[in-house]
Design an enzyme around this catalytic site. Structure first.
Site, PDB file in Angstrom:
ATOM      1  N   CYS A 131       1.013  -1.028   0.008  1.00  0.00           N
ATOM      2  CA  CYS A 131       0.020   0.072   0.189  1.00  0.00           C
ATOM      3  C   CYS A 131       0.583   1.323   0.154  1.00  0.00           C
ATOM      4  O   CYS A 131       0.352   2.402  -0.479  1.00  0.00           O
ATOM      5  CB  CYS A 131      -1.054   0.079   0.738  1.00  0.00           C
ATOM      6  SG  CYS A 131      -1.737  -2.012   1.467  1.00  0.00           S
ATOM      7  N   HIS A 270      -3.128   7.373   2.012  1.00  0.00           N
ATOM      8  CA  HIS A 270      -3.273   5.798   2.020  1.00  0.00           C
ATOM      9  C   HIS A 270      -4.727   5.280   2.673  1.00  0.00           C
ATOM     10  O   HIS A 270      -4.622   5.452   3.636  1.00  0.00           O
ATOM     11  CB  HIS A 270      -2.033   4.938   1.878  1.00  0.00           C
ATOM     12  CG  HIS A 270      -3.008   2.892   2.556  1.00  0.00           C
ATOM     13  ND1 HIS A 270      -3.997   2.765   1.853  1.00  0.00           N
ATOM     14  CD2 HIS A 270      -2.548   2.282   3.181  1.00  0.00           C
ATOM     15  CE1 HIS A 270      -3.911   1.447   1.762  1.00  0.00           C
ATOM     16  NE2 HIS A 270      -3.336   1.430   3.461  1.00  0.00           N
ATOM     17  N   ASN A 300     -10.577  -0.373   1.288  1.00  0.00           N
ATOM     18  CA  ASN A 300      -8.616  -0.334   1.268  1.00  0.00           C
ATOM     19  C   ASN A 300      -8.359  -1.244  -0.403  1.00  0.00           C
ATOM     20  O   ASN A 300      -8.278  -2.264  -0.514  1.00  0.00           O
ATOM     21  CB  ASN A 300      -8.540  -0.380   2.433  1.00  0.00           C
ATOM     22  CG  ASN A 300      -7.565  -1.028   2.008  1.00  0.00           C
ATOM     23  OD1 ASN A 300      -5.875  -0.264   1.638  1.00  0.00           O
ATOM     24  ND2 ASN A 300      -6.145  -1.615   3.481  1.00  0.00           N
TER      25      ASN A 300
END
Length: 344
Positions: A131, A270, A300
């Site tokens: 990520c 993020h 996510n």
């Protein structure tokens, strides 16, 4: 495999770069299939209330089984190029940030470059920071743009996490979504624009991992049966690391730029978990309206997450010349990083 971390932490903080550049276009691709929290309760022992309270996520997207990460990349890249008023043939580099490559070889960036027709572009992949790969990819692009032969770079963050999540995983199943988002970065003439400073760090941890499929644990019938090719995640370890490292990294990067966190106009984080984001903002004393949230409807989305937030602000016309902005993420490894930039 142990979940213990090394005791040393390697962090690099640096000043900015002299050649200015700007965001000139962004693009987003969301698979049309929507999976709501209610949908998940049919197969997982969970509830809409539990998911929303602990993650802030209400729905996420799922990529069709016949498509791959590169298909999302291409679909996000085209509107980004259109917004920037560039043709694929104008690109000097294509950088793909993703931990869910189409396949081990050839590279996803080469597949995307070919599909776009970006015939003269460098093709580069940034993968195993997970990520945080989007931050690494933009830092790489910023350095490439210092080269006089490179003026236009396409950076794409994309992940198809649904392919690496165990179907019965109550944690991974609710968190992750599939998406791609792209940004075109081009050289600019505005002095003081571009990368002002950065902070990059890492500390080895197996708290988030996909153990199977590499040289240490090659794919076999046994590894497939054991589910070793799915993501495993230690939630408390992620929380502790993220809520510590993200505020530290932002503070370090902004200080190097001669600014404080409260002086930054926009934050593109993020999109991991609403509670992590809120705790990070609280520790930095940053107003919530400076950090757009996309995870509530996308989940996510891995390396795509911070680019979805950037796209949200850019398409609303809120990223203006002279604005300062931060791009910040943490990923498996653990890797974390912050870029402090100014728009031309």
């Amino acid at each position: 495999m142990t979940l213990a971390c090394e005791q040393t932490t390697d962090t690099h903080t640096g000043a900015g770069l002299p050649v200015p550049f700007a965001v000139t276009g962004t693009g987003l691709h969301l698979p049309p299939a929507i999976v709501t929290n209610k949908d998940l309760t049919r197969n997982l022992r969970t509830s809409d209330e539990w998911i929303t309270a602990r993650t802030g996520i209400r729905e996420r997207r799922r990529l069709a089984p016949e498509l791959a990460t590169s298909d999302m990349c291409v679909a996000a890249a085209r509107p980004a190029l259109e917004a920037a008023r560039f043709a694929p043939g104008d690109l000097d580099a294509v950088i793909v940030a993703s931990y869910t490559a189409d396949q081990p070889l050839p590279s996803t960036s080469a597949i995307v470059k070919s599909a776009l027709g970006a015939t003269r572009a460098l093709a580069l992949d940034v993968a195993q920071a997970a990520c945080a790969s989007g931050v690494h990819a933009v830092l790489l692009a910023a350095h490439l743009l210092q080269n006089p032969s490179i003026s236009t770079v396409l950076v794409i963050g994309a992940d198809c996490a649904s392919r690496v999540i165990r179907p019965t995983d109550r944690t991974g199943g609710v968190f992750f979504g599939d998406a791609a988002a792209a940004v075109v970065l081009t050289r600019a003439e505005t002095a003081g624009a571009g990368l002002l400073s950065y902070d990059i760090g890492s500390k080895l941890s197996y708290a988030v991992q996909i153990p199977g499929g590499g040289s240490r644990l090659p794919t076999t019938a046994d590894t497939v049966a054991a589910g070793a090719h799915y993501v495993s995640m230690d939630g408390p370890a992620v929380w502790e690391t993220a809520t510590t490292r993200l505020p530290e990294s932002v503070t370090s990067a902004t200080r190097q730029a001669g600014l404080t966190p409260t002086e930054i106009d926009h934050y593109f984080f993020h999109q991991a978990n609403i509670n992590i984001l809120q705790e990070t903002l609280r520790r930095l004393d940053i107003p919530a309206d400076r950090a757009p949230i996309t995870l509530d409807r996308l989940g996510n989305t891995g390396a795509a997450g911070l680019f979805t937030a950037l796209h949200h602000t850019t398409t609303a016309g809120r990223l203006r010349p002279g604005d300062t902005y931060v791009m910040c993420a943490i990923g498996a490894g653990f890797h974390w990083g912050t870029l402090c930039l100014r728009q031309a």
